[in-house]
Enzyme design. Structure first.
Site, PDB file in Angstrom:
ATOM      1  N   LYS A 196      45.406 -28.723 -29.996  1.00 44.35           N
ATOM      2  CA  LYS A 196      44.635 -29.193 -29.137  1.00 44.35           C
ATOM      3  C   LYS A 196      45.650 -29.811 -28.582  1.00 44.35           C
ATOM      4  CE  LYS A 196      40.809 -30.633 -28.610  1.00 44.35           C
ATOM      5  NZ  LYS A 196      40.194 -30.773 -26.769  1.00 44.35           N
ATOM      6  N   ASP A 229      38.666 -25.793 -30.138  1.00 46.78           N
ATOM      7  CA  ASP A 229      37.678 -25.663 -29.633  1.00 46.78           C
ATOM      8  C   ASP A 229      36.840 -25.141 -29.231  1.00 46.78           C
ATOM      9  OD1 ASP A 229      39.321 -26.603 -27.245  1.00 46.78           O
ATOM     10  OD2 ASP A 229      37.787 -27.999 -26.119  1.00 46.78           O
ATOM     11  N   ASP A 253      39.737 -26.114 -41.564  1.00 46.21           N
ATOM     12  CA  ASP A 253      38.840 -26.345 -42.110  1.00 46.21           C
ATOM     13  C   ASP A 253      37.523 -26.178 -41.772  1.00 46.21           C
ATOM     14  OD1 ASP A 253      37.233 -27.381 -44.072  1.00 46.21           O
ATOM     15  OD2 ASP A 253      37.574 -29.305 -44.121  1.00 46.21           O
ATOM     16  N   ASP A 257      35.019 -21.880 -41.945  1.00 40.72           N
ATOM     17  CA  ASP A 257      33.989 -22.001 -42.359  1.00 40.72           C
ATOM     18  C   ASP A 257      32.995 -21.913 -41.167  1.00 40.72           C
ATOM     19  OD1 ASP A 257      34.412 -23.118 -45.634  1.00 40.72           O
ATOM     20  OD2 ASP A 257      33.014 -25.542 -44.464  1.00 40.72           O
TER      21      ASP A 257
END
Ligand code: NAD
Length: 368
Positions: A196, A229, A253, A257
């Site tokens: 980011k 994002d 993380d 997933d």
């Protein structure tokens, strides 16, 4: 410094379904020893709740010593309701954190592969995920999960403040970027680096360091930078645009997933955690399925062993320099799925339901 033994494999089955799925890996290792004249030396030990029950600690010094001198550690899963109320320092998961931290396993590799035979298990449209093959490289020992200062502190007006610090150094970023670029060279030669940098200084540093390593050492590999994002969005819009994605601990993380779930089946997903190579080219490593100990189905002989078997295939490739054997094991898994054999978690109409051990045996018969 403890020396790594080139062919030593430590099996840590753990809790719940861990011992059931690990038994199938053990059969496969023994098959390679007897039929392919390989000389794997198998060692085993307790970890997690099982180790706590016997020794009062989730991993003993002896088991940790064995992990240090093994070329690869294969772990089943740890945890379960029986140990949920233990003190944090005794919890089964502490064993995993200790292994990752003290073996300095800074790069976590999680492939998201969608087997064409199981494309209907994904929540995305088949054409978006069929033959998907992307690889996440997540930084595992730095960033906001470890940064200082951290804690919860009282402040004015009876309020409290929770603090975590997102921090990375150049060398931490560079070493994980190198892992990603090296892996991309063996795949489709494309890396997407996520951060980011628009709102975080540590993200800006991440982008600059990855770019600089790319220009100096890996200009033959295609590199794209993407905001984390946007990556989350692109993963569900068009996941096949990616080859290798490298990112920090926190974003990795979550994004890994998300990517795992594109494939729809937890029982099939392997992972690897790698450390730095020493001067002889050896490194410490831990391989484990992405799933947990599944207490709801433990002891019934119905767990899917494929994630743990594919974790062993990753060990063959990354720690034991046996690419051909890794390919043949992955192909054996595909062949068994082609034949219509399924454990309960991935069963669908017209397929044959089999137990954990029948699935393991079927994979071995395809290896022959
Ligand atoms: P889980 O992954 O154990 O189970 C989630 C669901 O998936 C369950 O319904 C389970 O039956 C099913 N499932 C998982 N693996 C399967 C397999 N191989 N075959 C068939 N079905 C499978 O996650 P959870 O229920 O959130 O956690 C259970 C325990 O595992 C907890 O104690 C948790 O802390 C622990 N855990 C450990 C690890 C690890 O060891 N790395 C990872 C995640 C969770």
């Amino acid at each position: 410094m403890i020396k790594i033994k080139k062919r030593k494999i430590l099996l840590l089955p753990g809790d719940g379904i861990g011992p059931e799925v690990m038994a199938e890996v053990e059969k496969i290792i023994k098959w390679f020893n007897s039929k392919k004249s390989l000389d794997f030396e198998i060692d085993k030990d307790l970890v997690g709740g099982a180790a706590y029950d016997k020794h009062g600690s989730p991993i003993t010094d002896e088991a940790f010593y064995k992990a240090q001198e093994s070329a690869a550690v294969i772990l089943g899963a740890v945890g379960g309701p029986k140990w949920d109320n233990l003190d944090f320092s005794k919890k089964p998961e502490r064993a995993l954190l200790k292994l990752r931290k003290e073996l300095k396993l800074f790069a976590n590799l999680r492939p998201a592969i969608c087997f064409k035979q199981l494309v209907d298990a994904s929540s995305l449209k088949p054409e978006l995920v069929s033959d998907l093959d992307l690889l996440f490289v997540r930084e595992l020992t730095g960033g906001i999960y470890f940064g200082e200062p951290r804690g919860i502190k009282p402040i004015d007006n009876g309020e409290r403040k929770g603090i975590n610090t997102h921090v990375y150094t150049s060398s931490e970023i560079q070493r994980v970027a190198r892992v990603a670029f090296d892996l991309a060279r063996k795949r489709n030669n494309k890396v997407t680096s996520c951060e980011k940098s628009n709102v975080m200084e540590a993200g800006q540093l991440w982008k600059e360091e990855v770019q600089s390593i790319h220009e100096k050492e890996y200009s033959d590999v295609e590199l794209n930078h993407m905001l984390a994002d946007n990556c989350a969005m692109q993963l569900v819009r068009n996941p096949k645009q990616f080859d290798v994605i490298v990112t920090d601990n926190l974003f990795g993380d979550m994004l890994s997933d998300e990517a795992a779930m594109l494939t729809g089946s937890l029982g099939l997903l392997p992972s690897a955690s790698l450390g730095a190579k020493d001067k002889n080219g050896n490194m410490r490593s831990l391989y484990e399925p992405v799933h947990g100990s599944a207490p709801d189905i433990a002891g019934q002989g119905i767990a899917n062993p494929i994630a743990t078997i594919l974790s062993f295939a990753m060990a063959l490739r990354y720690s034991l320099d046996l690419d051909k054997e890794a390919d043949s094991l992955e192909k054996a898994v595909q062949d068994v799925l082609d034949e219509g054999l399924r454990t309960k978690d991935i069963i669908s109409k017209g397929m044959k339901e089999v137990s954990t051990s029948v699935m393991g045996d079927a994979i071995i018969s395809k290896l022959q």
